[in-house]
Design a protein around this motif. Structure first.
Motif, PDB file in Angstrom:
ATOM      1  N   ARG A  33       0.587  -1.074   0.147  1.00  0.00           N
ATOM      2  CA  ARG A  33      -0.216  -0.210  -0.112  1.00  0.00           C
ATOM      3  C   ARG A  33       0.442   1.440  -0.135  1.00  0.00           C
ATOM      4  O   ARG A  33       0.529   2.745  -0.237  1.00  0.00           O
ATOM      5  CB  ARG A  33      -0.952  -0.156   1.196  1.00  0.00           C
ATOM      6  N   ASN A  34       2.086   1.312   0.072  1.00  0.00           N
ATOM      7  CA  ASN A  34       3.043   2.220   0.448  1.00  0.00           C
ATOM      8  C   ASN A  34       3.332   2.400  -1.272  1.00  0.00           C
ATOM      9  O   ASN A  34       5.010   1.727  -0.959  1.00  0.00           O
ATOM     10  CB  ASN A  34       4.067   1.839   1.960  1.00  0.00           C
ATOM     11  N   ALA A  35       3.117   2.990  -2.124  1.00  0.00           N
ATOM     12  CA  ALA A  35       3.840   3.885  -3.490  1.00  0.00           C
ATOM     13  C   ALA A  35       5.459   3.900  -3.464  1.00  0.00           C
ATOM     14  O   ALA A  35       6.346   3.250  -3.724  1.00  0.00           O
ATOM     15  CB  ALA A  35       2.998   5.008  -4.269  1.00  0.00           C
ATOM     16  N   GLU A  36       5.107   5.087  -2.380  1.00  0.00           N
ATOM     17  CA  GLU A  36       6.647   5.553  -2.272  1.00  0.00           C
ATOM     18  C   GLU A  36       8.277   4.179  -1.520  1.00  0.00           C
ATOM     19  O   GLU A  36       9.502   3.615  -2.034  1.00  0.00           O
ATOM     20  CB  GLU A  36       7.285   6.857  -1.192  1.00  0.00           C
ATOM     21  N   LEU A  38       7.567   0.713  -1.904  1.00  0.00           N
ATOM     22  CA  LEU A  38       7.337   0.086  -2.919  1.00  0.00           C
ATOM     23  C   LEU A  38       8.807  -0.230  -4.120  1.00  0.00           C
ATOM     24  O   LEU A  38       9.312  -0.402  -4.618  1.00  0.00           O
ATOM     25  CB  LEU A  38       6.098  -0.896  -3.689  1.00  0.00           C
ATOM     26  N   ALA A  39       8.708   1.484  -4.063  1.00  0.00           N
ATOM     27  CA  ALA A  39       9.398   1.690  -5.683  1.00  0.00           C
ATOM     28  C   ALA A  39      10.915   1.919  -5.283  1.00  0.00           C
ATOM     29  O   ALA A  39      11.326   1.585  -6.022  1.00  0.00           O
ATOM     30  CB  ALA A  39       8.742   3.492  -5.961  1.00  0.00           C
ATOM     31  N   TYR A  49       6.446  -3.929  -9.503  1.00  0.00           N
ATOM     32  CA  TYR A  49       5.757  -3.497  -8.067  1.00  0.00           C
ATOM     33  C   TYR A  49       3.729  -3.237  -8.510  1.00  0.00           C
ATOM     34  O   TYR A  49       4.194  -2.655 -10.034  1.00  0.00           O
ATOM     35  CB  TYR A  49       6.438  -2.787  -7.255  1.00  0.00           C
ATOM     36  N   ARG A  50       2.921  -3.332  -7.379  1.00  0.00           N
ATOM     37  CA  ARG A  50       1.863  -2.516  -7.451  1.00  0.00           C
ATOM     38  C   ARG A  50       1.142  -2.424  -6.451  1.00  0.00           C
ATOM     39  O   ARG A  50       1.382  -2.205  -5.089  1.00  0.00           O
ATOM     40  CB  ARG A  50       0.829  -3.713  -8.211  1.00  0.00           C
ATOM     41  N   VAL A  51       0.865  -1.695  -6.960  1.00  0.00           N
ATOM     42  CA  VAL A  51       0.183  -0.071  -5.386  1.00  0.00           C
ATOM     43  C   VAL A  51      -1.223  -0.749  -5.050  1.00  0.00           C
ATOM     44  O   VAL A  51      -1.855  -0.073  -6.213  1.00  0.00           O
ATOM     45  CB  VAL A  51       0.839   1.056  -5.412  1.00  0.00           C
ATOM     46  N   GLN A  58      -6.709  -6.207  -9.516  1.00  0.00           N
ATOM     47  CA  GLN A  58      -5.405  -6.321  -9.203  1.00  0.00           C
ATOM     48  C   GLN A  58      -4.174  -7.501  -9.586  1.00  0.00           C
ATOM     49  O   GLN A  58      -3.692  -7.398  -9.109  1.00  0.00           O
ATOM     50  CB  GLN A  58      -5.661  -5.329  -7.867  1.00  0.00           C
TER      51      GLN A  58
END
Length: 319
Positions: A33-36, A38-39, A49-51, A58
């Motif tokens: 759930r955390n885009a930063e 995960l990236a 990756y997938r947010v 999904q």
């Protein structure tokens, strides 16, 4: 090549699992759930990756989801239902008994596999119960106890609150029964008896399916600083490598047969936080390669009694 999604990949144990899966060359997608965060991890591992918050749309192109996002009572149901809708097999490392009860319920009549507990909860104990049950004729009851040493991760500490909140239960004649008045019991992990407290872990579900033993009781022995208090959000992600190396993990299972014969076996592994990413990724790798059955499954029933010992440093001692 089939694809594995690790959900909760940026967490303490999820990151270790993602790194291990990448080393094994698995076709990997990171998720959470955390885009930063995960990236950052995706760039480090050179993985897509997938947010998202769990939903079937999904999971397109995903064959197996491995869930590391605890407390699992907050993530497991949505992911299980999304997996059922999308035809994706579901695995997790949950300790909370209600996750297993839910998987047992949702797994009835579905085409996908729901396999909770592919980490230290419950791979070693699930395999241990099947092992010790083979040592007696007509096993009627089993007592299982975990020994929890050293520091606990923030995620595990939060899950413990869910486990305690579920209340104390045991399985009696095949049925889960609330036992709020259950007393501590002295059990021997190999160094003499120690006092263990009753607590309801997933083994009350998995051991029943894996061994068909009708009466099951569950306990835990806490050493050191294992159960932290106060604001759990302030805890570090988890123990350091040195802290993990300093504390191996053990569990004991005591089985009584119809003739009164009692057998006790102890399993010892590397620290649970080191064991979990290795066992979970190995389980996922096997499922990706075709070792699967539709519906609710347990590690020992699906992969065999020797699965726990495929992780280096694991040994079973009979008494």
């Amino acid at each position: 090549m089939k694809t594995l999604m690790i959900y909760g990949a940026t967490g303490y144990t999820g990151r270790m699992a993602a790194e291990h899966a990448k080393k094994l060359g698995l076709n990997l997608v990171l998720a959470g759930r955390n885009a930063e965060r995960l990236a950052s991890l995706a760039a480090e591992l050179n993985a897509p990756y997938r947010v998202f918050s769990p939903q079937a749309s999904q999971l397109e192109g995903i064959d197996v989801v491995l869930n590391f996002a605890g407390p699992f009572v907050q993530t497991a149901e949505a992911l299980m239902r999304a997996c059922i809708a999308s035809g994706t097999d579901y695995l997790d490392i949950a300790a909370e008994i209600n996750v297993y009860r839910l998987a047992e319920q949702l797994g009835s009549g579905v085409d996908v596999m729901l396999l909770p507990g592919v980490g230290w909860d419950v791979v070693p104990t699930d395999c241990l119960v099947r092992h010790v049950a083979s040592r007696v004729q007509q096993p009627l009851s089993v007592t299982i106890a975990l020994q929890v040493p050293g520091a606990m991760s923030r995620g595990s500490a939060m899950s413990v609150g869910e486990i305690i909140g579920a209340g104390v239960m045991r399985r009696i004649d095949g049925h889960l029964v609330e036992t709020p008045d259950a007393h501590p019991q002295s059990l021997d992990f190999g160094d003499g008896p120690v006092l263990c407290a009753p607590l309801s872990f997933g083994d009350l579900v998995t051991a029943w399916h894996s061994s068909a033993i009708p009466t099951i009781a569950m306990f835990v022995h806490i050493t050191g600083e294992a159960f932290p208090e106060g604001d759990l959000a302030l805890l570090p992600d988890g123990p350091t490598q040195a802290q993990r190396d300093a504390h191996r993990a053990r569990a004991v299972a005591v089985v009584t047969g119809a003739d009164g014969l009692v057998a006790r076996s102890v399993i010892e592994t590397v620290n649970g936080y080191s064991y979990t990413p290795l066992a979970a990724v190995e389980a996922a790798r096997r499922v990706l390669s075709g070792e699967r059955r539709a519906g609710f499954e347990t590690p020992a029933k699906l992969f065999g009694v020797g699965f726990a010992q495929t992780i280096a440093g694991t040994q079973i001692t009979d008494y």
